[in-house]
Write an enzyme that holds these catalytic residues in place. Sequence first.
Site, PDB file in Angstrom:
ATOM      1  N   GLU A 182      17.707  85.950  44.820  1.00  0.00           N
ATOM      2  CA  GLU A 182      17.765  87.119  45.695  1.00  0.00           C
ATOM      3  C   GLU A 182      16.432  87.346  46.408  1.00  0.00           C
ATOM      4  O   GLU A 182      15.367  87.035  45.870  1.00  0.00           O
ATOM      5  CB  GLU A 182      18.099  88.369  44.886  1.00  0.00           C
ATOM      6  N   ASP A 209      23.385  93.607  36.310  1.00  0.00           N
ATOM      7  CA  ASP A 209      22.956  93.684  37.703  1.00  0.00           C
ATOM      8  C   ASP A 209      23.475  92.548  38.574  1.00  0.00           C
ATOM      9  O   ASP A 209      22.725  91.935  39.331  1.00  0.00           O
ATOM     10  CB  ASP A 209      21.424  93.722  37.804  1.00  0.00           C
TER      11      ASP A 209
END
Length: 351
Positions: A66, A237
């Site tokens: 990410e 997450d």
Amino acid sequence: MPSPLPSEKALVPFVSVENMMRLVHHIGLETLLAELTDVIEADFRRWELFDKTPRVASHSREGVIELMPTSDGEIYSFKYVNGHPKNMAQGLQTVTAFGLLAEVSTGYPVLLTEMTLLTALRTAATSAMAARHLAPKGARTMAMIGNGAQAEFQVLAMKAVFGIDHIRLYDIDPLATAKMVRNLSGAGLTVTACTSSQSAIEGADIITTCTADKQYATILTDNMIGAGVHINAIGGDCPGKTELHRDILLRADTFVEYPPQTRIEGEIQQMEPDYPVTELWKVITGQAQGRRDISQITLFDSVGFAIEDFSALRYVRDRLKGTGLYQDLDIIADPDDPRDLFGMLQRARQV
């Protein structure tokens, strides 16, 4: 002809893992966690100034990579971070990261740093900040479910910021719990190793879940959660990964960082799109209510957001001054004549 020396603008301070550890010890771990909590809260108070976007994620069967960018209009930051739960079996970290600060006015970087350690610090500080506004007053006992790489930081932030003094631990791997007991010895805490998550949460005012298994999971069930507790759900997450049974969310008041990201990655991904949440920055600025009574169950559904990384990078840049705990890296080509990049290359040729 010798290569020309790099210009001042070409040199970017770089904080290695070694120097980050030295900086932490120079400041003092609990002092750093308390200071960082305040810096993150200060940036939450000006939340509306920031560019906000869900992190840019590249998912694979093995995990996720990410990028997390944001800017306050003067400073830009981003963090590169991965999440690979299977790494542990290979003796690797499940999460690694590095980050950068840059001037918005020029686009030139002003700091490059490791963020594997710094992410653990800022995550713990963010949890402590949330507890400061949501947990029952006078809470002294915390349950830590999941005793991996971030767990000690979570505990020490709660001690430094909130005054927690009794920790109850549980992990499906007893070796992880034993590691944590060793690491927290001498920290001024009463530490109890438990044999189940049920026994760990007995008497706890604050419950933190921090597990990494990449699947829908139920770390806590509805019948385990009594009135008045505060839950920090910081594990998972990612899409398809949860830690709490959805019935807990039906009883709790849920607080989040950035709803568009949390609805994809957090505990609330299990819920309907209109499931009500409160943005934590609104509680901090007094625009929304946090804890209203002693029986309320509060849940901080934390997935981590770029503004927290911005705060951590800003804090490190300020705290580096005068320490020498960095290296200058020549990573920006900055010719004397900005039109003559080729000439700079040619002048660097060895004769």
